[in-house]
Scaffold this motif. Structure first.
Motif, PDB file in Angstrom:
ATOM      1  N   GLU A 172     -49.654 -12.821 -50.276  1.00 23.34           N
ATOM      2  CA  GLU A 172     -49.815 -11.906 -49.260  1.00 23.34           C
ATOM      3  C   GLU A 172     -49.832 -10.589 -49.351  1.00 23.34           C
ATOM      4  O   GLU A 172     -49.431  -9.962 -50.245  1.00 23.34           O
ATOM      5  CB  GLU A 172     -48.450 -12.100 -48.311  1.00 23.34           C
ATOM      6  N   ARG A 173     -50.681  -9.764 -48.571  1.00 27.07           N
ATOM      7  CA  ARG A 173     -50.825  -8.488 -48.659  1.00 27.07           C
ATOM      8  C   ARG A 173     -49.406  -7.475 -48.643  1.00 27.07           C
ATOM      9  O   ARG A 173     -48.844  -7.845 -47.343  1.00 27.07           O
ATOM     10  CB  ARG A 173     -51.881  -7.750 -47.745  1.00 27.07           C
ATOM     11  N   CYS A 231     -54.566  -6.781 -52.177  1.00 25.42           N
ATOM     12  CA  CYS A 231     -53.266  -7.446 -51.988  1.00 25.42           C
ATOM     13  C   CYS A 231     -51.927  -6.367 -52.241  1.00 25.42           C
ATOM     14  O   CYS A 231     -50.987  -6.616 -51.651  1.00 25.42           O
ATOM     15  CB  CYS A 231     -52.915  -8.385 -53.092  1.00 25.42           C
ATOM     16  N   LEU A 232     -52.535  -5.367 -52.706  1.00 22.11           N
ATOM     17  CA  LEU A 232     -51.431  -4.398 -52.982  1.00 22.11           C
ATOM     18  C   LEU A 232     -51.798  -2.854 -52.316  1.00 22.11           C
ATOM     19  O   LEU A 232     -50.968  -2.030 -52.470  1.00 22.11           O
ATOM     20  CB  LEU A 232     -51.250  -3.898 -54.594  1.00 22.11           C
ATOM     21  N   CYS A 233     -52.976  -2.679 -51.462  1.00 21.37           N
ATOM     22  CA  CYS A 233     -53.286  -1.725 -51.048  1.00 21.37           C
ATOM     23  C   CYS A 233     -53.187  -1.754 -49.614  1.00 21.37           C
ATOM     24  O   CYS A 233     -53.728  -2.699 -49.000  1.00 21.37           O
ATOM     25  CB  CYS A 233     -54.522  -1.050 -51.249  1.00 21.37           C
ATOM     26  N   THR A 234     -52.719  -0.543 -48.895  1.00 19.75           N
ATOM     27  CA  THR A 234     -52.634  -0.383 -47.417  1.00 19.75           C
ATOM     28  C   THR A 234     -53.673   0.410 -46.808  1.00 19.75           C
ATOM     29  O   THR A 234     -53.465   1.575 -47.149  1.00 19.75           O
ATOM     30  CB  THR A 234     -50.869  -0.043 -46.919  1.00 19.75           C
ATOM     31  N   PRO A 235     -54.490  -0.125 -46.168  1.00 17.16           N
ATOM     32  CA  PRO A 235     -55.734   0.494 -45.731  1.00 17.16           C
ATOM     33  C   PRO A 235     -55.220   2.055 -44.772  1.00 17.16           C
ATOM     34  O   PRO A 235     -54.273   2.000 -43.789  1.00 17.16           O
ATOM     35  CB  PRO A 235     -56.492  -0.277 -44.278  1.00 17.16           C
ATOM     36  N   LEU A 236     -55.635   3.125 -45.133  1.00 16.15           N
ATOM     37  CA  LEU A 236     -55.409   4.305 -44.708  1.00 16.15           C
ATOM     38  C   LEU A 236     -56.481   5.003 -43.901  1.00 16.15           C
ATOM     39  O   LEU A 236     -56.485   5.526 -42.551  1.00 16.15           O
ATOM     40  CB  LEU A 236     -54.995   5.234 -45.540  1.00 16.15           C
ATOM     41  N   LEU A 237     -57.740   4.691 -44.323  1.00 15.48           N
ATOM     42  CA  LEU A 237     -58.715   5.481 -43.896  1.00 15.48           C
ATOM     43  C   LEU A 237     -60.090   4.364 -44.028  1.00 15.48           C
ATOM     44  O   LEU A 237     -60.440   3.961 -45.150  1.00 15.48           O
ATOM     45  CB  LEU A 237     -59.284   6.837 -44.142  1.00 15.48           C
ATOM     46  N   GLY A 238     -61.121   4.502 -43.141  1.00 18.76           N
ATOM     47  CA  GLY A 238     -62.287   3.782 -43.319  1.00 18.76           C
ATOM     48  C   GLY A 238     -62.420   2.318 -43.184  1.00 18.76           C
ATOM     49  O   GLY A 238     -61.348   1.566 -42.739  1.00 18.76           O
ATOM     50  N   ALA A 264     -61.105  -5.239 -48.293  1.00 12.86           N
ATOM     51  CA  ALA A 264     -60.371  -6.785 -48.303  1.00 12.86           C
ATOM     52  C   ALA A 264     -61.202  -7.784 -47.606  1.00 12.86           C
ATOM     53  O   ALA A 264     -61.118  -8.809 -47.970  1.00 12.86           O
ATOM     54  CB  ALA A 264     -59.026  -6.525 -48.056  1.00 12.86           C
ATOM     55  N   GLU A 265     -62.052  -7.257 -46.614  1.00 12.27           N
ATOM     56  CA  GLU A 265     -62.534  -8.087 -45.848  1.00 12.27           C
ATOM     57  C   GLU A 265     -63.884  -8.917 -46.629  1.00 12.27           C
ATOM     58  O   GLU A 265     -64.319  -9.867 -46.186  1.00 12.27           O
ATOM     59  CB  GLU A 265     -63.323  -7.589 -44.412  1.00 12.27           C
ATOM     60  N   TYR A 266     -64.162  -8.296 -47.751  1.00 10.10           N
ATOM     61  CA  TYR A 266     -65.323  -8.888 -48.381  1.00 10.10           C
ATOM     62  C   TYR A 266     -64.917  -9.430 -49.690  1.00 10.10           C
ATOM     63  O   TYR A 266     -65.393  -9.953 -50.544  1.00 10.10           O
ATOM     64  CB  TYR A 266     -66.447  -7.658 -48.857  1.00 10.10           C
ATOM     65  N   LEU A 267     -63.478  -9.601 -49.959  1.00 11.21           N
ATOM     66  CA  LEU A 267     -62.938 -10.224 -51.083  1.00 11.21           C
ATOM     67  C   LEU A 267     -62.353 -11.316 -50.934  1.00 11.21           C
ATOM     68  O   LEU A 267     -61.824 -11.782 -49.689  1.00 11.21           O
ATOM     69  CB  LEU A 267     -61.929  -9.308 -51.724  1.00 11.21           C
ATOM     70  N   PRO A 268     -61.925 -12.399 -51.677  1.00  9.95           N
ATOM     71  CA  PRO A 268     -61.364 -13.748 -51.687  1.00  9.95           C
ATOM     72  C   PRO A 268     -59.904 -13.492 -51.615  1.00  9.95           C
ATOM     73  O   PRO A 268     -59.307 -12.453 -51.405  1.00  9.95           O
ATOM     74  CB  PRO A 268     -61.656 -14.442 -52.741  1.00  9.95           C
ATOM     75  N   ARG A 269     -59.331 -14.766 -51.140  1.00 10.21           N
ATOM     76  CA  ARG A 269     -57.899 -14.894 -51.305  1.00 10.21           C
ATOM     77  C   ARG A 269     -57.489 -14.903 -52.562  1.00 10.21           C
ATOM     78  O   ARG A 269     -58.152 -15.803 -53.264  1.00 10.21           O
ATOM     79  CB  ARG A 269     -57.373 -15.920 -50.302  1.00 10.21           C
ATOM     80  N   TYR A 270     -56.383 -14.849 -52.859  1.00  9.69           N
ATOM     81  CA  TYR A 270     -55.826 -14.679 -54.443  1.00  9.69           C
ATOM     82  C   TYR A 270     -54.568 -15.700 -54.697  1.00  9.69           C
ATOM     83  O   TYR A 270     -53.544 -15.614 -53.631  1.00  9.69           O
ATOM     84  CB  TYR A 270     -55.546 -13.680 -54.975  1.00  9.69           C
ATOM     85  N   ARG A 271     -54.619 -16.428 -55.316  1.00 10.72           N
ATOM     86  CA  ARG A 271     -53.346 -17.185 -55.895  1.00 10.72           C
ATOM     87  C   ARG A 271     -52.819 -16.513 -57.432  1.00 10.72           C
ATOM     88  O   ARG A 271     -53.585 -16.147 -57.971  1.00 10.72           O
ATOM     89  CB  ARG A 271     -53.789 -18.815 -56.168  1.00 10.72           C
ATOM     90  N   PRO A 272     -51.263 -16.746 -57.461  1.00  6.60           N
ATOM     91  CA  PRO A 272     -50.987 -16.279 -58.759  1.00  6.60           C
ATOM     92  C   PRO A 272     -51.110 -17.191 -59.845  1.00  6.60           C
ATOM     93  O   PRO A 272     -50.248 -17.632 -60.294  1.00  6.60           O
ATOM     94  CB  PRO A 272     -49.191 -16.488 -58.365  1.00  6.60           C
ATOM     95  N   ASP A 273     -52.358 -17.447 -60.421  1.00  5.71           N
ATOM     96  CA  ASP A 273     -52.720 -18.201 -61.200  1.00  5.71           C
ATOM     97  C   ASP A 273     -53.116 -17.520 -62.578  1.00  5.71           C
ATOM     98  O   ASP A 273     -52.893 -16.437 -62.522  1.00  5.71           O
ATOM     99  CB  ASP A 273     -53.791 -19.168 -60.907  1.00  5.71           C
ATOM    100  N   SER A 274     -53.463 -18.157 -63.619  1.00  2.00           N
ATOM    101  CA  SER A 274     -53.712 -17.693 -64.868  1.00  2.00           C
ATOM    102  C   SER A 274     -54.913 -16.924 -64.756  1.00  2.00           C
ATOM    103  O   SER A 274     -54.956 -15.722 -65.704  1.00  2.00           O
ATOM    104  CB  SER A 274     -53.928 -18.996 -66.020  1.00  2.00           C
ATOM    105  N   LEU A 275     -56.083 -17.046 -63.970  1.00  2.23           N
ATOM    106  CA  LEU A 275     -57.220 -16.312 -63.938  1.00  2.23           C
ATOM    107  C   LEU A 275     -56.794 -14.804 -63.604  1.00  2.23           C
ATOM    108  O   LEU A 275     -57.195 -13.944 -64.217  1.00  2.23           O
ATOM    109  CB  LEU A 275     -58.062 -17.108 -63.001  1.00  2.23           C
ATOM    110  N   LEU A 276     -55.933 -14.779 -62.595  1.00  2.00           N
ATOM    111  CA  LEU A 276     -55.362 -13.389 -61.928  1.00  2.00           C
ATOM    112  C   LEU A 276     -54.638 -12.890 -63.193  1.00  2.00           C
ATOM    113  O   LEU A 276     -54.799 -11.471 -63.326  1.00  2.00           O
ATOM    114  CB  LEU A 276     -54.678 -13.570 -60.734  1.00  2.00           C
TER     115      LEU A 276
END
Length: 272
Positions: free
Chosen positions: A13-14, A125-132, A136-148
């Protein structure tokens, strides 16, 4: 039972939101937002808060203001100089914060394939939108896996020589070493946590919780990471701490990380 930062589908979750920014830090956040527009104007694509302030856990006079700025084109040296000047001005003007960190990247790099599981994950996941526009709309959802795990922190072995150079170049004083202790402590704790993240199956940005999760799987090194977490929150300028990081804990962690997850994929054109 705590969901460990995951949604019902097991995605991270973000964290953070503007609504969680403590009242005492809202003036500096508002000033940062307005001055980013003044400084970058049409070159600005988007800007984000990250760290303890948007998570609502910042401490007055002890926490720094962390910003990520995405420019429409790759940032120039002039853009980087402007970011440094802006950060210094905000830090001087607002005693509520202890330093300002501004990360500056071009939109194209943030959305590039090599950065999907590193800077892209960071934005999503770690950034809160402030401007513009929110990238994140262009990025996938992420799981806590070995690739990450591999793509976020699988480059510690490459960083350690640079850390040694920074330590050697720093002034021989507690005041000069304190920021290095804070930075390296936090980095090592986060690396230790992502080492075990797939087994722990969750996400947290709390340094103490990160160290605790690591210690459950590596009890022989648990106390070292617990102490590093404490130094990440309340740093001293002890030179012995820095030496232990680059001579013992860091090399061990880099070797174990490579064994478990592999090493981070090289970036094009030598970009780290």
């Amino acid at each position: 039972m705590r969901n460990k930062g995951l949604d019902a589908q097991g995605h991270i979750e973000r964290e953070g939101s503007l609504g969680r920014v403590p009242h005492v830090f809202r003036p500096v956040v508002a000033a940062a937002r307005d001055r980013l527009l003044d400084v970058y104007g049409g070159r600005l694509d988007s800007a984000y808060l990250y760290g303890s302030i948007p998570r609502g856990t910042a401490r007055v006079g002890r926490s720094d203001l962390d910003l990520l700025v995405a420019t429409r084109r790759e940032p120039t040296e002039e853009d980087r100089d402007a970011a440094r000047s802006l950060g210094e001005a905000l830090d001087k003007e607002f005693p509520e914060i202890d330093g300002v960190g501004i990360l500056l990247y071009g939109r194209t790099r943030l959305l590039s394939e090599p950065e999907t599981y590193d800077l892209g994950w960071f934005v999503a996941c770690l950034c809160t939108p402030l401007l513009g526009e929110d990238l994140a709309e262009y990025l996938p959802r992420y799981r806590p896996d070995s690739l990450l795990a591999r793509e976020t922190n699988g480059d510690l072995a490459l960083l350690l020589p640079r850390w040694r150079e920074r330590i050697a170049a720093s002034e021989d004083s507690d005041e000069a070493r304190r920021p290095l202790v804070r930075f390296m402590s936090r980095h090592l704790v986060r690396t230790g946590f992502t080492l075990v993240m797939p087994r722990w199956n969750g996400w947290t940005s709390d340094l103490g919780e990160m160290a605790g999760a690591f210690g459950a799987y590596y009890p022989g090194r648990a106390e070292e990471l617990r102490m590093a977490a404490a130094s990440g929150c309340e740093p001293t300028g002890d030179a012995r701490v820095l030496r232990s990081y680059v001579d013992d804990l860091g090399p061990w962690l880099a070797e174990e990380y490579a064994r478990v997850h592999g090493v981070k994929a090289p970036r094009p054109d030598g970009i780290a």
